[in-house]
Design a protein around this motif. Sequence first.
Motif, PDB file in Angstrom:
ATOM      1  N   SER A 132       0.819  -1.204   0.000  1.00  0.00           N
ATOM      2  CA  SER A 132       0.000   0.000   0.000  1.00  0.00           C
ATOM      3  C   SER A 132       0.855   1.257   0.000  1.00  0.00           C
ATOM      4  CB  SER A 132      -0.930  -0.004   1.214  1.00  0.00           C
ATOM      5  OG  SER A 132      -0.187   0.089   2.398  1.00  0.00           O
ATOM      6  N   ARG A 133       0.212   2.348  -0.342  1.00  0.00           N
ATOM      7  CA  ARG A 133       0.877   3.642  -0.336  1.00  0.00           C
ATOM      8  C   ARG A 133      -0.151   4.719  -0.041  1.00  0.00           C
ATOM      9  NH1 ARG A 133       0.184   6.951  -4.702  1.00  0.00           N
ATOM     10  NH2 ARG A 133      -1.107   6.127  -6.359  1.00  0.00           N
ATOM     11  N   ALA A 134       0.329   5.870   0.352  1.00  0.00           N
ATOM     12  CA  ALA A 134      -0.532   7.039   0.539  1.00  0.00           C
ATOM     13  C   ALA A 134      -0.492   7.861  -0.741  1.00  0.00           C
ATOM     14  CB  ALA A 134      -0.036   7.873   1.714  1.00  0.00           C
ATOM     15  N   LEU A 135      -1.563   8.559  -1.024  1.00  0.00           N
ATOM     16  CA  LEU A 135      -1.564   9.468  -2.163  1.00  0.00           C
ATOM     17  C   LEU A 135      -0.584  10.602  -1.902  1.00  0.00           C
ATOM     18  CD1 LEU A 135      -5.387   9.898  -2.888  1.00  0.00           C
ATOM     19  CD2 LEU A 135      -3.770   8.431  -4.096  1.00  0.00           C
ATOM     20  N   SER A 136       0.057  11.080  -2.952  1.00  0.00           N
ATOM     21  CA  SER A 136       0.919  12.254  -2.831  1.00  0.00           C
ATOM     22  C   SER A 136       0.045  13.506  -2.786  1.00  0.00           C
ATOM     23  CB  SER A 136       1.874  12.336  -4.025  1.00  0.00           C
ATOM     24  OG  SER A 136       1.144  12.636  -5.206  1.00  0.00           O
ATOM     25  N   VAL A 137       0.625  14.591  -2.318  1.00  0.00           N
ATOM     26  CA  VAL A 137      -0.104  15.866  -2.299  1.00  0.00           C
ATOM     27  C   VAL A 137      -0.516  16.239  -3.717  1.00  0.00           C
ATOM     28  CG1 VAL A 137       0.086  18.342  -1.813  1.00  0.00           C
ATOM     29  CG2 VAL A 137       0.979  16.687  -0.181  1.00  0.00           C
ATOM     30  N   GLU A 138       0.357  15.981  -4.689  1.00  0.00           N
ATOM     31  CA  GLU A 138       0.039  16.297  -6.084  1.00  0.00           C
ATOM     32  C   GLU A 138      -1.180  15.512  -6.564  1.00  0.00           C
ATOM     33  OE1 GLU A 138       3.119  15.444  -4.994  1.00  0.00           O
ATOM     34  OE2 GLU A 138       4.121  17.387  -5.163  1.00  0.00           O
ATOM     35  N   GLU A 139      -1.242  14.237  -6.181  1.00  0.00           N
ATOM     36  CA  GLU A 139      -2.399  13.423  -6.555  1.00  0.00           C
ATOM     37  C   GLU A 139      -3.672  13.958  -5.903  1.00  0.00           C
ATOM     38  OE1 GLU A 139      -1.284   8.871  -7.073  1.00  0.00           O
ATOM     39  OE2 GLU A 139      -0.281   9.758  -5.330  1.00  0.00           O
ATOM     40  N   VAL A 140      -3.583  14.306  -4.620  1.00  0.00           N
ATOM     41  CA  VAL A 140      -4.753  14.838  -3.914  1.00  0.00           C
ATOM     42  C   VAL A 140      -5.215  16.132  -4.574  1.00  0.00           C
ATOM     43  CG1 VAL A 140      -5.624  15.753  -1.724  1.00  0.00           C
ATOM     44  CG2 VAL A 140      -4.195  13.696  -1.739  1.00  0.00           C
ATOM     45  N   LYS A 141      -4.285  16.981  -4.958  1.00  0.00           N
ATOM     46  CA  LYS A 141      -4.641  18.238  -5.630  1.00  0.00           C
ATOM     47  C   LYS A 141      -5.340  17.951  -6.968  1.00  0.00           C
ATOM     48  CE  LYS A 141      -2.731  21.522  -2.975  1.00  0.00           C
ATOM     49  NZ  LYS A 141      -3.320  22.803  -2.623  1.00  0.00           N
ATOM     50  N   ALA A 142      -4.810  17.012  -7.742  1.00  0.00           N
ATOM     51  CA  ALA A 142      -5.428  16.667  -9.029  1.00  0.00           C
ATOM     52  C   ALA A 142      -6.817  16.079  -8.825  1.00  0.00           C
ATOM     53  CB  ALA A 142      -4.540  15.678  -9.792  1.00  0.00           C
ATOM     54  N   LEU A 143      -6.961  15.221  -7.839  1.00  0.00           N
ATOM     55  CA  LEU A 143      -8.264  14.627  -7.546  1.00  0.00           C
ATOM     56  C   LEU A 143      -9.242  15.680  -7.030  1.00  0.00           C
ATOM     57  CD1 LEU A 143      -6.902  11.384  -5.918  1.00  0.00           C
ATOM     58  CD2 LEU A 143      -8.253  11.475  -8.030  1.00  0.00           C
ATOM     59  N   THR A 144      -8.742  16.614  -6.229  1.00  0.00           N
ATOM     60  CA  THR A 144      -9.586  17.708  -5.734  1.00  0.00           C
ATOM     61  C   THR A 144     -10.095  18.543  -6.898  1.00  0.00           C
ATOM     62  OG1 THR A 144      -8.414  17.768  -3.629  1.00  0.00           O
ATOM     63  CG2 THR A 144      -9.646  19.740  -4.236  1.00  0.00           C
ATOM     64  N   HIS A 145      -9.228  18.786  -7.860  1.00  0.00           N
ATOM     65  CA  HIS A 145      -9.642  19.533  -9.056  1.00  0.00           C
ATOM     66  C   HIS A 145     -10.789  18.811  -9.770  1.00  0.00           C
ATOM     67  CE1 HIS A 145      -9.271  22.197 -12.500  1.00  0.00           C
ATOM     68  NE2 HIS A 145      -9.296  21.119 -13.260  1.00  0.00           N
ATOM     69  N   GLN A 146     -10.662  17.500  -9.920  1.00  0.00           N
ATOM     70  CA  GLN A 146     -11.728  16.719 -10.562  1.00  0.00           C
ATOM     71  C   GLN A 146     -13.010  16.756  -9.741  1.00  0.00           C
ATOM     72  OE1 GLN A 146     -10.199  12.802 -11.376  1.00  0.00           O
ATOM     73  NE2 GLN A 146      -8.360  13.643 -12.296  1.00  0.00           N
ATOM     74  N   LEU A 147     -12.860  16.683  -8.428  1.00  0.00           N
ATOM     75  CA  LEU A 147     -14.026  16.719  -7.546  1.00  0.00           C
ATOM     76  C   LEU A 147     -14.744  18.054  -7.666  1.00  0.00           C
ATOM     77  CD1 LEU A 147     -15.816  15.519  -5.327  1.00  0.00           C
ATOM     78  CD2 LEU A 147     -14.089  16.286  -3.658  1.00  0.00           C
ATOM     79  N   VAL A 148     -13.990  19.142  -7.639  1.00  0.00           N
ATOM     80  CA  VAL A 148     -14.585  20.476  -7.759  1.00  0.00           C
ATOM     81  C   VAL A 148     -15.298  20.606  -9.112  1.00  0.00           C
ATOM     82  CG1 VAL A 148     -14.026  22.931  -7.967  1.00  0.00           C
ATOM     83  CG2 VAL A 148     -13.039  21.574  -6.103  1.00  0.00           C
ATOM     84  N   ALA A 149     -14.676  20.117 -10.165  1.00  0.00           N
ATOM     85  CA  ALA A 149     -15.316  20.161 -11.486  1.00  0.00           C
ATOM     86  C   ALA A 149     -16.613  19.355 -11.504  1.00  0.00           C
ATOM     87  CB  ALA A 149     -14.359  19.646 -12.553  1.00  0.00           C
ATOM     88  N   SER A 150     -16.639  18.249 -10.761  1.00  0.00           N
ATOM     89  CA  SER A 150     -17.823  17.387 -10.767  1.00  0.00           C
ATOM     90  C   SER A 150     -19.038  18.023 -10.093  1.00  0.00           C
ATOM     91  CB  SER A 150     -17.512  16.035 -10.113  1.00  0.00           C
ATOM     92  OG  SER A 150     -17.424  16.162  -8.711  1.00  0.00           O
ATOM     93  N   VAL A 151     -18.806  19.047  -9.278  1.00  0.00           N
ATOM     94  CA  VAL A 151     -19.943  19.753  -8.646  1.00  0.00           C
ATOM     95  C   VAL A 151     -20.226  21.082  -9.331  1.00  0.00           C
ATOM     96  CG1 VAL A 151     -19.674  18.621  -6.409  1.00  0.00           C
ATOM     97  CG2 VAL A 151     -18.550  20.836  -6.811  1.00  0.00           C
ATOM     98  N   GLY A 152     -19.545  21.340 -10.445  1.00  0.00           N
ATOM     99  CA  GLY A 152     -19.848  22.534 -11.226  1.00  0.00           C
ATOM    100  C   GLY A 152     -18.810  23.629 -11.183  1.00  0.00           C
ATOM    101  N   GLY A 153     -17.710  23.428 -10.463  1.00  0.00           N
ATOM    102  CA  GLY A 153     -16.638  24.417 -10.440  1.00  0.00           C
ATOM    103  C   GLY A 153     -16.434  25.052  -9.078  1.00  0.00           C
ATOM    104  N   VAL A 154     -15.542  26.035  -9.042  1.00  0.00           N
ATOM    105  CA  VAL A 154     -15.144  26.635  -7.769  1.00  0.00           C
ATOM    106  C   VAL A 154     -16.258  27.436  -7.106  1.00  0.00           C
ATOM    107  CG1 VAL A 154     -12.663  26.654  -8.261  1.00  0.00           C
ATOM    108  CG2 VAL A 154     -14.037  28.611  -8.912  1.00  0.00           C
ATOM    109  N   VAL A 155     -17.106  28.085  -7.881  1.00  0.00           N
ATOM    110  CA  VAL A 155     -18.173  28.885  -7.272  1.00  0.00           C
ATOM    111  C   VAL A 155     -19.205  27.994  -6.580  1.00  0.00           C
ATOM    112  CG1 VAL A 155     -20.040  30.544  -7.715  1.00  0.00           C
ATOM    113  CG2 VAL A 155     -17.795  30.872  -8.785  1.00  0.00           C
ATOM    114  N   PRO A 156     -19.782  27.000  -7.261  1.00  0.00           N
ATOM    115  CA  PRO A 156     -20.715  26.116  -6.557  1.00  0.00           C
ATOM    116  C   PRO A 156     -20.064  25.374  -5.385  1.00  0.00           C
ATOM    117  CG  PRO A 156     -20.922  25.801  -8.931  1.00  0.00           C
ATOM    118  CD  PRO A 156     -19.734  26.677  -8.696  1.00  0.00           C
ATOM    119  N   ALA A 157     -18.817  24.945  -5.562  1.00  0.00           N
ATOM    120  CA  ALA A 157     -18.128  24.249  -4.470  1.00  0.00           C
ATOM    121  C   ALA A 157     -17.965  25.174  -3.275  1.00  0.00           C
ATOM    122  CB  ALA A 157     -16.766  23.737  -4.941  1.00  0.00           C
TER     123      ALA A 157
END
Length: 149
Positions: A2-27
């Motif tokens: 096993s491994r932990a996600l890197s900060v870079e991975e978390v940032k990339a995934l966060t970007h995808q998550l924010v996009a999935s709810v409509g962007g930075v304003v809705p988030a």
Amino acid sequence: MSRALSVEEVKALTHQLVASVGGVVPAGIMLGVSHQRVSQYQNANHPDVMPFMAILTLQAAAQTDIVTGAASRAIKEDPESDILSAMVETMNRATQALAATHEMEADGHRDVGEIHEVRAAFAALKQQVDRAHDVANGLTPTRHLRAVG
């Protein structure tokens, strides 16, 4: 292993998550913070990472586990995965799903067993796509060293 996600991975995934709810304003509205703050959470050049409860809030709104699912898979997966083998395995799973679908449809009749096989093939494909996606999120730039002469 096993491994932990890197900060870079978390940032990339966060970007995808924010996009999935409509962007930075809705988030930002959902989280009760400014859209600038949400933008910082997904910016690789900013040190702050989105708080866990904020991630859970957005995932619930998006009805998907983009960040926590990737973290869970990283704990369970081989850290030595490479993008080419992940893509080859994804194509193999897609071929299996296509073959199961073709076999089911070949005689114009779908029975319970055939439907089960197709669903199982697509579940395996989805799991592999998630794995390949996680491997892609873990990619880092390659540094080319110049010869000193």
